[in-house]
Design an enzyme around this catalytic site. Sequence first.
Site, PDB file in Angstrom:
ATOM      1  N   ALA A 188       0.861  -1.201   0.000  1.00  0.00           N
ATOM      2  CA  ALA A 188       0.000   0.000   0.000  1.00  0.00           C
ATOM      3  C   ALA A 188       0.886   1.235   0.000  1.00  0.00           C
ATOM      4  CB  ALA A 188      -0.937  -0.005   1.210  1.00  0.00           C
ATOM      5  N   VAL A 190       2.956   4.074  -2.902  1.00  0.00           N
ATOM      6  CA  VAL A 190       2.467   5.050  -3.877  1.00  0.00           C
ATOM      7  C   VAL A 190       1.770   4.352  -5.052  1.00  0.00           C
ATOM      8  CG1 VAL A 190       3.097   7.106  -5.145  1.00  0.00           C
ATOM      9  CG2 VAL A 190       4.514   6.370  -3.265  1.00  0.00           C
ATOM     10  N   ALA A 275       3.246  -4.464  -5.923  1.00  0.00           N
ATOM     11  CA  ALA A 275       3.801  -3.090  -5.925  1.00  0.00           C
ATOM     12  C   ALA A 275       4.533  -2.863  -4.610  1.00  0.00           C
ATOM     13  CB  ALA A 275       2.680  -2.076  -6.117  1.00  0.00           C
ATOM     14  N   ARG A 278      10.883  -0.671  -5.870  1.00  0.00           N
ATOM     15  CA  ARG A 278      11.675  -0.855  -7.079  1.00  0.00           C
ATOM     16  C   ARG A 278      13.146  -0.977  -6.714  1.00  0.00           C
ATOM     17  NH1 ARG A 278       8.941   0.431 -11.723  1.00  0.00           N
ATOM     18  NH2 ARG A 278      10.807   1.165 -12.787  1.00  0.00           N
ATOM     19  N   ASP A 318      16.887   7.133 -10.499  1.00  0.00           N
ATOM     20  CA  ASP A 318      16.512   6.005  -9.638  1.00  0.00           C
ATOM     21  C   ASP A 318      17.673   5.067  -9.324  1.00  0.00           C
ATOM     22  OD1 ASP A 318      13.923   6.928  -9.748  1.00  0.00           O
ATOM     23  OD2 ASP A 318      13.056   5.068 -10.533  1.00  0.00           O
ATOM     24  N   HIS A 450      -8.935  35.265  -4.321  1.00  0.00           N
ATOM     25  CA  HIS A 450     -10.144  34.677  -3.757  1.00  0.00           C
ATOM     26  C   HIS A 450     -11.173  34.489  -4.870  1.00  0.00           C
ATOM     27  CE1 HIS A 450     -13.350  33.786  -0.955  1.00  0.00           C
ATOM     28  NE2 HIS A 450     -14.111  34.640  -1.627  1.00  0.00           N
TER      29      HIS A 450
HETATM   30  P1  FAD Z   1      13.916   5.347 -15.810  1.00  0.00           P
HETATM   31  O1  FAD Z   1      12.778   6.213 -16.095  1.00  0.00           O
HETATM   32  O2  FAD Z   1      13.673   3.991 -15.262  1.00  0.00           O
HETATM   33  O3  FAD Z   1      14.736   5.249 -17.178  1.00  0.00           O
HETATM   34  C1  FAD Z   1      15.880   4.484 -17.300  1.00  0.00           C
HETATM   35  C2  FAD Z   1      16.024   4.062 -18.745  1.00  0.00           C
HETATM   36  O4  FAD Z   1      17.293   3.453 -18.911  1.00  0.00           O
HETATM   37  C3  FAD Z   1      14.997   3.031 -19.190  1.00  0.00           C
HETATM   38  O5  FAD Z   1      14.308   3.508 -20.303  1.00  0.00           O
HETATM   39  C4  FAD Z   1      15.817   1.794 -19.534  1.00  0.00           C
HETATM   40  O6  FAD Z   1      15.324   1.110 -20.668  1.00  0.00           O
HETATM   41  C5  FAD Z   1      17.167   2.394 -19.834  1.00  0.00           C
HETATM   42  N1  FAD Z   1      18.276   1.468 -19.614  1.00  0.00           N
HETATM   43  C6  FAD Z   1      18.529   0.740 -18.491  1.00  0.00           C
HETATM   44  N2  FAD Z   1      19.693   0.073 -18.623  1.00  0.00           N
HETATM   45  C7  FAD Z   1      20.173   0.392 -19.853  1.00  0.00           C
HETATM   46  C8  FAD Z   1      21.353   0.032 -20.548  1.00  0.00           C
HETATM   47  N3  FAD Z   1      22.288  -0.727 -19.993  1.00  0.00           N
HETATM   48  N4  FAD Z   1      21.529   0.513 -21.792  1.00  0.00           N
HETATM   49  C9  FAD Z   1      20.614   1.330 -22.366  1.00  0.00           C
HETATM   50  N5  FAD Z   1      19.491   1.718 -21.733  1.00  0.00           N
HETATM   51  C10 FAD Z   1      19.283   1.259 -20.493  1.00  0.00           C
HETATM   52  N6  FAD Z   1       7.613   9.571 -10.340  1.00  0.00           N
HETATM   53  C11 FAD Z   1       7.148  10.831 -10.184  1.00  0.00           C
HETATM   54  O7  FAD Z   1       7.940  11.744  -9.904  1.00  0.00           O
HETATM   55  N7  FAD Z   1       5.830  11.126 -10.345  1.00  0.00           N
HETATM   56  C12 FAD Z   1       4.921  10.176 -10.649  1.00  0.00           C
HETATM   57  O8  FAD Z   1       3.726  10.478 -10.778  1.00  0.00           O
HETATM   58  C13 FAD Z   1       5.371   8.842 -10.811  1.00  0.00           C
HETATM   59  N8  FAD Z   1       4.499   7.862 -11.130  1.00  0.00           N
HETATM   60  C14 FAD Z   1       4.973   6.589 -11.331  1.00  0.00           C
HETATM   61  C15 FAD Z   1       4.046   5.596 -11.646  1.00  0.00           C
HETATM   62  C16 FAD Z   1       4.486   4.296 -11.841  1.00  0.00           C
HETATM   63  C17 FAD Z   1       3.484   3.216 -12.187  1.00  0.00           C
HETATM   64  C18 FAD Z   1       5.876   3.997 -11.747  1.00  0.00           C
HETATM   65  C19 FAD Z   1       6.373   2.597 -12.006  1.00  0.00           C
HETATM   66  C20 FAD Z   1       6.788   4.982 -11.421  1.00  0.00           C
HETATM   67  C21 FAD Z   1       6.346   6.284 -11.207  1.00  0.00           C
HETATM   68  N9  FAD Z   1       7.218   7.307 -10.849  1.00  0.00           N
HETATM   69  C22 FAD Z   1       6.751   8.580 -10.656  1.00  0.00           C
HETATM   70  C23 FAD Z   1       8.646   7.065 -10.691  1.00  0.00           C
HETATM   71  C24 FAD Z   1       9.396   7.522 -11.950  1.00  0.00           C
HETATM   72  O9  FAD Z   1       8.884   6.839 -13.071  1.00  0.00           O
HETATM   73  C25 FAD Z   1      10.888   7.239 -11.794  1.00  0.00           C
HETATM   74  O10 FAD Z   1      11.362   7.858 -10.610  1.00  0.00           O
HETATM   75  C26 FAD Z   1      11.650   7.799 -12.989  1.00  0.00           C
HETATM   76  O11 FAD Z   1      11.198   7.242 -14.202  1.00  0.00           O
HETATM   77  C27 FAD Z   1      13.147   7.531 -12.825  1.00  0.00           C
HETATM   78  O12 FAD Z   1      13.801   8.103 -13.898  1.00  0.00           O
HETATM   79  P2  FAD Z   1      15.202   7.544 -14.408  1.00  0.00           P
HETATM   80  O13 FAD Z   1      15.538   8.344 -15.618  1.00  0.00           O
HETATM   81  O14 FAD Z   1      16.166   7.503 -13.285  1.00  0.00           O
HETATM   82  O15 FAD Z   1      14.942   6.027 -14.805  1.00  0.00           O
HETATM   83  P1  NAD Z   2       6.688   2.177  -2.264  1.00  0.00           P
HETATM   84  O1  NAD Z   2       7.970   2.083  -1.555  1.00  0.00           O
HETATM   85  O2  NAD Z   2       5.993   3.490  -2.350  1.00  0.00           O
HETATM   86  O3  NAD Z   2       5.627   1.185  -1.605  1.00  0.00           O
HETATM   87  C1  NAD Z   2       5.862  -0.189  -1.451  1.00  0.00           C
HETATM   88  C2  NAD Z   2       5.040  -0.665  -0.277  1.00  0.00           C
HETATM   89  O4  NAD Z   2       5.081  -2.066  -0.273  1.00  0.00           O
HETATM   90  C3  NAD Z   2       5.590  -0.180   1.064  1.00  0.00           C
HETATM   91  O5  NAD Z   2       4.546   0.383   1.823  1.00  0.00           O
HETATM   92  C4  NAD Z   2       6.135  -1.445   1.691  1.00  0.00           C
HETATM   93  O6  NAD Z   2       6.033  -1.449   3.088  1.00  0.00           O
HETATM   94  C5  NAD Z   2       5.245  -2.502   1.074  1.00  0.00           C
HETATM   95  N1  NAD Z   2       5.840  -3.831   1.021  1.00  0.00           N
HETATM   96  C6  NAD Z   2       7.118  -4.172   0.762  1.00  0.00           C
HETATM   97  N2  NAD Z   2       7.259  -5.519   0.778  1.00  0.00           N
HETATM   98  C7  NAD Z   2       6.034  -6.037   1.045  1.00  0.00           C
HETATM   99  C8  NAD Z   2       5.521  -7.356   1.174  1.00  0.00           C
HETATM  100  N3  NAD Z   2       6.309  -8.407   1.022  1.00  0.00           N
HETATM  101  N4  NAD Z   2       4.204  -7.512   1.448  1.00  0.00           N
HETATM  102  C9  NAD Z   2       3.386  -6.425   1.582  1.00  0.00           C
HETATM  103  N5  NAD Z   2       3.820  -5.156   1.480  1.00  0.00           N
HETATM  104  C10 NAD Z   2       5.123  -4.962   1.204  1.00  0.00           C
HETATM  105  O7  NAD Z   2       6.949   1.546  -3.704  1.00  0.00           O
HETATM  106  P2  NAD Z   2       6.011   1.439  -4.970  1.00  0.00           P
HETATM  107  O8  NAD Z   2       4.624   1.819  -4.628  1.00  0.00           O
HETATM  108  O9  NAD Z   2       6.290   0.121  -5.570  1.00  0.00           O
HETATM  109  O10 NAD Z   2       6.627   2.547  -5.909  1.00  0.00           O
HETATM  110  C11 NAD Z   2       7.994   2.472  -6.320  1.00  0.00           C
HETATM  111  C12 NAD Z   2       8.587   3.821  -6.460  1.00  0.00           C
HETATM  112  O11 NAD Z   2       8.015   4.503  -7.558  1.00  0.00           O
HETATM  113  C13 NAD Z   2       8.362   4.653  -5.232  1.00  0.00           C
HETATM  114  O12 NAD Z   2       9.598   4.816  -4.581  1.00  0.00           O
HETATM  115  C14 NAD Z   2       7.862   5.960  -5.714  1.00  0.00           C
HETATM  116  O13 NAD Z   2       8.755   6.986  -5.373  1.00  0.00           O
HETATM  117  C15 NAD Z   2       7.801   5.857  -7.214  1.00  0.00           C
HETATM  118  N6  NAD Z   2       6.459   6.280  -7.625  1.00  0.00           N
HETATM  119  C16 NAD Z   2       6.133   7.585  -7.448  1.00  0.00           C
HETATM  120  C17 NAD Z   2       4.862   8.016  -7.752  1.00  0.00           C
HETATM  121  C18 NAD Z   2       4.512   9.446  -7.532  1.00  0.00           C
HETATM  122  O14 NAD Z   2       5.419  10.251  -7.379  1.00  0.00           O
HETATM  123  N7  NAD Z   2       3.235   9.804  -7.523  1.00  0.00           N
HETATM  124  C19 NAD Z   2       3.925   7.126  -8.233  1.00  0.00           C
HETATM  125  C20 NAD Z   2       4.286   5.796  -8.381  1.00  0.00           C
HETATM  126  C21 NAD Z   2       5.564   5.396  -8.077  1.00  0.00           C
END
Ligand code: FAD
Ligand code: NAD
Length: 473
Positions: A188, A190, A275, A278, A318, A450
Amino acid sequence: MKKYDVIVIGAGPAGYVAAIRSAQLGMKTACIESYRNKHGEPALGGTCLNVGCIPSKALLDSSDQYYRLLNTFPEHGIKAEKVTLDVEAMIARKDQIVRDMTGGIRQLFAANKVEWLQGHGKLLDGKVVEFTPHEGEPERLQAENVILATGSTPIELSAVPLDGERVVDSSGALEFTSVPKRLGIIGAGVIGLEMGSVWSRLGSQVVLLEAQTEFLAAADTRIAREALRQFERQGLDIRLGARVTGSKVTSRNVTITYEDDKGEQTLTVDKVIVAVGRRPNTEHLFADDSNLLLDERGFIHVDEQCRTNIPGVYAIGDVVRGPMLAHKGSEEGIMVAEIIAGKPGFVNYNTIPWVIYTDPEIAWVGRTEQALKAAGIPVKSGTFNFAANGRARAMQSTAGLVKIVAHAETDRILGVHVIGPMASELIAEAVVAMEYGASSEDLARTIHAHPTLSETVREAALSVHKQAIHKAN
Ligand code: FAD
Ligand code: NAD
């Protein structure tokens, strides 16, 4: 060997921003990206644009419109009959947004003369990068500077293995073609809350199994308490302290076994989203003799300015310490490009906003009251409820509050915590205020239009000094 000033590996929001800024600063830049989308087409934008921030927000918006049409429109005097839901059309709209956005990055690369190398990148010794195209032989490239921006991947649970059909990760949760009647979500956090909201609004009975006993432990406790109350009221069944021990998939459903303080429990659902966080992408990223150092949690080790242990090699987003947020990675990308160009790059890690795009939205910046108190910092706080805000009432979105935490002696704002309508937008004001070292009095003396939701921020600032106008202090 082909030579570049900067080679970026990874084109997510960290890498593509670093590449564009590097090119803007006059450096010969290439960006290696290996991702192919579900149609097999190479695409830029990383997790964020392809399977993260953007597609999840597209579905949050679609599901919100559907939910409002059924549940809140009647209160406005708007009645709709025979409402139907076309999930495939909803997913297609989401896909088109992703296609447009990722295509936009391709255009930006072309406009800025960033060379996109489609394939896999690997760091070798001496800032040499091995590039293996999707089709073709590996090639060696020489870089003055390398930026590693390879992002992260969902953590898998051995007790609940993914099968891509009934048990999926966050990417699979964006691809359901119909609404599962019963949906289990493990974690539970994000993603669990955002994807749980999407499918619950569309009609799923959603159960979230969370290992921790505290809900949203990173948030201010007042906000987390309010969030839990609101989500439970919406029908999300959030089970805390649930330790998942196993799963059984049949052709019809999935049964999860877990333990909580009452003993062993089972949950049978139609689909499961895992979820649980990561992990950084570092596999096959560097050769052993490159001597790149990882930290104890498997992230690439970096200093405050994203320098790895190898001179001229940086890592951002990340794949390094800090919150996994797109804007954090992008900011690091700009910082590193500027440092490489000899400019003073800097990221203020104290003012990174967090947003959870549920309804109500949750957003914060700075530290929580509990963390400040635990650190022995004297604080005072003020709150204001959206229920007393005229715009929120007009919008029929009165749940939630703004809380401002300031230093008890200097009045400097140390944290702003919002749960309520458009919290994602309201938090920007707090970020700017904190960037400029504002006091709560500064915010309280700033004129807010406002009627706007932002008046709630001002009233919370006034409330720090027990001077809020529209509440009994
Ligand atoms: P990534 O976006 O993961 O990009 C890394 C890229 O590197 C990938 O495209 C991959 O293919 C490429 N790559 C990896 N290894 C290699 C290699 N060896 N050679 C070539 N290419 C490679 N964050 C927010 O701030 N707001 C949100 O609303 C939000 N919502 C999210 C919702 C979901 C469902 C998920 C999963 C994540 C969300 N996040 C959100 C988190 C956000 O997506 C990540 O924090 C962000 O994408 C990280 O950016 P990055 O550039 O570090 O890595
Ligand atoms: P998260 O860390 O937000 O949540 C994972 C949850 O899973 C935690 O509450 C943790 O205690 C629980 N958990 C871990 N192991 C478990 C288990 N074995 N059984 C039950 N619960 C367990 O991670 P996420 O939701 O996977 O998101 C990954 C990352 O992506 C986050 O770090 C977040 O920053 C990013 N993200 C950001 C946004 C946003 O900015 N709106 C949206 C989506 C994702």
